[in-house]
Design a protein around this motif. Structure first.
Motif, PDB file in Angstrom:
ATOM      1  N   ARG A 193       0.849  -1.195   0.000  1.00  0.00           N
ATOM      2  CA  ARG A 193       0.000   0.000   0.000  1.00  0.00           C
ATOM      3  C   ARG A 193       0.878   1.236   0.000  1.00  0.00           C
ATOM      4  NH1 ARG A 193      -5.170  -1.637   1.233  1.00  0.00           N
ATOM      5  NH2 ARG A 193      -5.132  -3.788   1.966  1.00  0.00           N
ATOM      6  N   ASP A 234       3.618   2.097   2.747  1.00  0.00           N
ATOM      7  CA  ASP A 234       2.849   2.308   3.973  1.00  0.00           C
ATOM      8  C   ASP A 234       2.545   0.975   4.653  1.00  0.00           C
ATOM      9  OD1 ASP A 234       2.776   5.010   3.356  1.00  0.00           O
ATOM     10  OD2 ASP A 234       0.902   4.808   2.223  1.00  0.00           O
ATOM     11  N   ASP A 235       2.417  -0.048   3.829  1.00  0.00           N
ATOM     12  CA  ASP A 235       2.100  -1.366   4.378  1.00  0.00           C
ATOM     13  C   ASP A 235       2.450  -2.426   3.336  1.00  0.00           C
ATOM     14  OD1 ASP A 235       1.250  -3.132   6.267  1.00  0.00           O
ATOM     15  OD2 ASP A 235      -0.902  -2.863   5.890  1.00  0.00           O
TER      16      ASP A 235
END
Ligand SMILES: Nc1ncnc2c1ncn2[C@@H]1O[C@H](COP(=O)(O)OP(=O)(O)OP(=O)(O)O)[C@@H](O)[C@H]1O
Ligand SMILES: [Mg+2]
Length: 256
Positions: A15, A61-62
């Motif tokens: 992400r 972000d992830d």
């Protein structure tokens, strides 16, 4: 050497958000050892962002990125590059006033610089330079560019510049090359030639490729596996013909 499942690269559920824009929304894909994988999708679907995340230019972000089974998530770009994952750019990032050979040497020297203290103990600077030049000529021979070694890059055709860009990537002995639109703006004959070189590099050097490309008419016939992205997610994957005929994929292109 590859991950336990025969993959060199695993991108899991990544992400990435830019302010309010969700560029990658849980994208997952893999690149098999010695495979030629293509990533397609309409403008803005997240393809370049995915390459930037894998090569460490953007922090994700992830999610996770694994190379040969090793978790490289969050590694800095130079460390990812040195480990064997290298990218090329949509617009070749070359030094246009320098010669073809010099462009390859600059790419390699930046890498030697990182290991300078180690190298200095073992070899003289002249020995290092000689090795680099020899390596650069080997790379130029592979790409049939050796006759142009002393030509300034600004005198080359667009297709030749793309090949020099690939040559720069090869100086780091990569295992995986991530390519952002390697044949954009290149005439069909040279575009096919570039893909023939890519096939040759896979065969001779065992390199795997993740290739972002819009020119499906030319690129599809060369690749083993295709992933289609839309709005930051992978919406289809499989054999080239099957993926481009998937209704969701066709719709994603029509929807812009
Ligand atoms: N550095 C950035 N800052 C803000 N937004 C960005 C940035 N990079 C990408 N984006 C946005 O993220 C989304 C995905 O962009 P990306 O460049 O990854 O798409 P793409 O699939 O490569 O498109 P194209 O086929 O046009 O090259 C787009 O909405 C884009 O505007
Ligand atoms: Mg792009």
């Amino acid at each position: 050497m590859s991950g336990s499942d025969g993959r060199v690269l695993d991108v899991e559920n990544v992400r990435k958000r830019f302010g309010g824009v969700v560029a990658l929304d849980g994208a997952t894909l893999g690149v098999g050892d010695r495979s030629l994988v293509m990533l397609i999708g309409p403008n803005g679907s997240g393809k370049t962002t995915l390459i930037n995340v894998v090569s460490g230019i953007y922090r994700l972000d992830d999610g996770r990125v694994r190379f040969n089974g090793t978790d490289i998530t969050g590694w800095p770009p130079h460390k990812i590059y040195q480990s064997g994952v290298v990218r090329t750019f949509q617009i070749p990032a070359l030094f246009t006033k320098l010669t073809v050979l010099e462009n390859l040497l600059v790419a390699a020297r930046s890498q030697v610089g990182e290991n300078l203290s180690k190298a200095v103990l073992k070899k003289t600077w002249v020995e290092q330079e000689e090795e680099l030049v020899e390596k650069a000529f080997n790379v130029l021979e592979i790409l049939n560019l050796d006759g142009l070694w002393n030509t300034p890059v600004n005198a080359l055709s667009g297709g030749q510049m793309k090949l020099v860009e690939i040559g720069r990537a090869l100086m780091s002995d990569p295992r995986v090359i991530l390519m952002d639109e390697p044949i954009a703006g290149i005439n069909p004959r040279l575009a096919h030639e570039i893909f023939e070189h890519i096939l040759g590099l896979r065969k001779e050097l065992g390199i795997s490729f993740l290739i972002v490309e819009h020119r499906l008419d030319i690129a599809l016939q060369y690749v083993d596996h295709v992933y289609a992205m839309h709005r930051g997610r992978v919406i289809a994957e499989g054999k080239p013909k099957d993926v481009v005929n998937t209704p969701e994929v066709i719709e994603s292109y029509l929807g812009g």
